[in-house]
Design an enzyme around this catalytic site. Sequence first.
Site, PDB file in Angstrom:
ATOM      1  N   HIS A 150      -6.079 -11.721  -3.252  1.00 38.84           N
ATOM      2  CA  HIS A 150      -5.428 -10.853  -4.236  1.00 38.84           C
ATOM      3  C   HIS A 150      -6.538 -10.106  -4.978  1.00 38.84           C
ATOM      4  O   HIS A 150      -7.379 -10.746  -5.633  1.00 38.84           O
ATOM      5  CB  HIS A 150      -4.679 -11.677  -5.273  1.00 38.84           C
ATOM      6  CG  HIS A 150      -3.347 -12.188  -4.852  1.00 38.84           C
ATOM      7  ND1 HIS A 150      -3.169 -13.197  -3.952  1.00 38.84           N
ATOM      8  CD2 HIS A 150      -2.090 -11.812  -5.250  1.00 38.84           C
ATOM      9  CE1 HIS A 150      -1.869 -13.432  -3.803  1.00 38.84           C
ATOM     10  NE2 HIS A 150      -1.194 -12.606  -4.579  1.00 38.84           N
TER      11      HIS A 150
ATOM     12  N   HIS B 161       3.109 -10.748   2.644  1.00 36.31           N
ATOM     13  CA  HIS B 161       2.695 -11.184   1.306  1.00 36.31           C
ATOM     14  C   HIS B 161       3.920 -11.590   0.491  1.00 36.31           C
ATOM     15  O   HIS B 161       4.568 -10.759  -0.151  1.00 36.31           O
ATOM     16  CB  HIS B 161       1.919 -10.056   0.599  1.00 36.31           C
ATOM     17  CG  HIS B 161       1.296 -10.481  -0.698  1.00 36.31           C
ATOM     18  ND1 HIS B 161      -0.051 -10.297  -0.963  1.00 36.31           N
ATOM     19  CD2 HIS B 161       1.808 -11.083  -1.790  1.00 36.31           C
ATOM     20  CE1 HIS B 161      -0.328 -10.772  -2.174  1.00 36.31           C
ATOM     21  NE2 HIS B 161       0.808 -11.237  -2.701  1.00 36.31           N
TER      22      HIS B 161
ATOM     23  N   HIS C  46      -2.383  -6.504  -2.451  1.00 40.63           N
ATOM     24  CA  HIS C  46      -2.155  -5.364  -3.359  1.00 40.63           C
ATOM     25  C   HIS C  46      -3.219  -4.271  -3.158  1.00 40.63           C
ATOM     26  O   HIS C  46      -2.995  -3.334  -2.419  1.00 40.63           O
ATOM     27  CB  HIS C  46      -2.057  -5.789  -4.833  1.00 40.63           C
ATOM     28  CG  HIS C  46      -0.991  -6.808  -5.082  1.00 40.63           C
ATOM     29  ND1 HIS C  46       0.320  -6.465  -5.281  1.00 40.63           N
ATOM     30  CD2 HIS C  46      -1.033  -8.172  -5.133  1.00 40.63           C
ATOM     31  CE1 HIS C  46       1.040  -7.569  -5.467  1.00 40.63           C
ATOM     32  NE2 HIS C  46       0.240  -8.613  -5.364  1.00 40.63           N
TER      33      HIS C  46
ATOM     34  N   GLU D 113      -5.054  -5.605  -7.975  1.00 40.92           N
ATOM     35  CA  GLU D 113      -3.652  -5.529  -8.401  1.00 40.92           C
ATOM     36  C   GLU D 113      -3.651  -5.068  -9.863  1.00 40.92           C
ATOM     37  O   GLU D 113      -3.171  -3.981 -10.158  1.00 40.92           O
ATOM     38  CB  GLU D 113      -2.961  -6.895  -8.257  1.00 40.92           C
ATOM     39  CG  GLU D 113      -1.501  -6.888  -8.693  1.00 40.92           C
ATOM     40  CD  GLU D 113      -0.844  -8.273  -8.610  1.00 40.92           C
ATOM     41  OE1 GLU D 113      -1.570  -9.271  -8.433  1.00 40.92           O
ATOM     42  OE2 GLU D 113       0.397  -8.336  -8.743  1.00 40.92           O
TER      43      GLU D 113
ATOM     44  N   HIS E  88       5.245 -15.194  -1.863  1.00 40.33           N
ATOM     45  CA  HIS E  88       4.901 -16.539  -2.353  1.00 40.33           C
ATOM     46  C   HIS E  88       6.106 -17.467  -2.226  1.00 40.33           C
ATOM     47  O   HIS E  88       7.180 -17.143  -2.743  1.00 40.33           O
ATOM     48  CB  HIS E  88       4.471 -16.464  -3.815  1.00 40.33           C
ATOM     49  CG  HIS E  88       3.214 -15.667  -4.029  1.00 40.33           C
ATOM     50  ND1 HIS E  88       1.985 -16.253  -4.239  1.00 40.33           N
ATOM     51  CD2 HIS E  88       2.989 -14.330  -4.015  1.00 40.33           C
ATOM     52  CE1 HIS E  88       1.061 -15.319  -4.375  1.00 40.33           C
ATOM     53  NE2 HIS E  88       1.637 -14.133  -4.255  1.00 40.33           N
TER      54      HIS E  88
HETATM   55 ZN    ZN Z   1       0.938 -12.163  -4.575  1.00 42.51          ZN
END
Ligand code: ZN
Length: 394
Positions: free
Chosen positions: A248, A50, A272, A251, A52
Amino acid sequence: MHIIARRAATGIGSPVLTSLCTSRLTGTRRLYTMADSDHTVFNKPKVELHVHLDGAIRVQTILDVAKRRGITLPTDTEEELTQKIALEKPSTLTAFLEKFNEYMHVVAGDREAIKRIAYEFVEDKAKEGVIYVEVRYSPHFLANTQVEPIPWNQTEGNLSPDEVVHLVNEGLSEGERAFNIKARSILCCMRHMPSWSMDVVELCKKYRHEGVVAIDLAGDESLNCLANPGHRRAYEEAERCGIHRTVHAGEVGPASVVKEAVEVLKAERIGHGYRTLEDEGLYRKLLAQNMHFEVCPVSSKLTGACDPDFTKHPIITFMKDKANYSLNTDDPLILNSNLHLDYSTVHRYMGFTEEEFKRLNICSAESCFLPDEEKKELLDRLYEAYGMMTSTAF
Ligand SMILES: [Zn+2]
């Protein structure tokens, strides 16, 4: 956060790591990436699932590209731009997302920059001891045509989301050859842009044999799929075509977002997922299903997703319950961090051991989105590196 980072490093008692982190704090990113594995908490091959791409760009690259394109930035030094982009202390997800406005207009729409950031990303991961990485991004956020609205106040150009994916694939595969690690990509839908999601799944299908392994949904978790059916349709198509799915969820959003991700979007992994713990029944169910949680310790503190006191972090529960999870950086550019910092943080504040690092990396490999045969090769490499090979000679 910087104070915490320094403490995390000094707590281990390694003067070398301390100086490396100090270098990191002053923004000289290149120095800390030279941190050699001898001085890290877990000096063994790792898997990261994970992270970006647009949150993992080198500051120097942003400066170089801005100069080449004649784009004026508030500063032209690496140290000052690092300070401007980095989150300094626990903040909000909104403040975190605003950081992208500082630099995305520099790289978006520029073919050379997009290929370069993908290539350099692979180099940075190789230096962190990562042998397999899945990197994610929104192709639409890097495009300047065939995207509505055109992001980052760009004027319309001729770089489409489709070509962005092609360029990233090229950069990643050149990086793979140069640095001898494996890199695959995940394409992100954005919660506030449901109209892009069908495009995203079509790009996943088109490029599934050129390194794209899955679809993701990122952004504001308050925008659920009931109100935004575009995401649900895209995920249904992904499932129908055998495209892997991560979301996602949990989170900053409640456990109900995790539930929706699993039940409606048929997520195979959760990005998350910390707030899953608020719904005991759901958590037990996901544990029983061996659901994978992509956890990001440093990120979760700076975005305000979790209590800033690391000793109360949900990851501790995941560890104690032997859950299936990975350790990840999320957005190292904005967090001014690297994977070593995530490992040293959980070691220092959460009591993570070498054995747990091995276990979670094996869980990561088992839950990665590679085809079975490549997954087995990856697992074999980890077993060997971790001294867990079993003899099959007789
Ligand atoms: Zn992320």
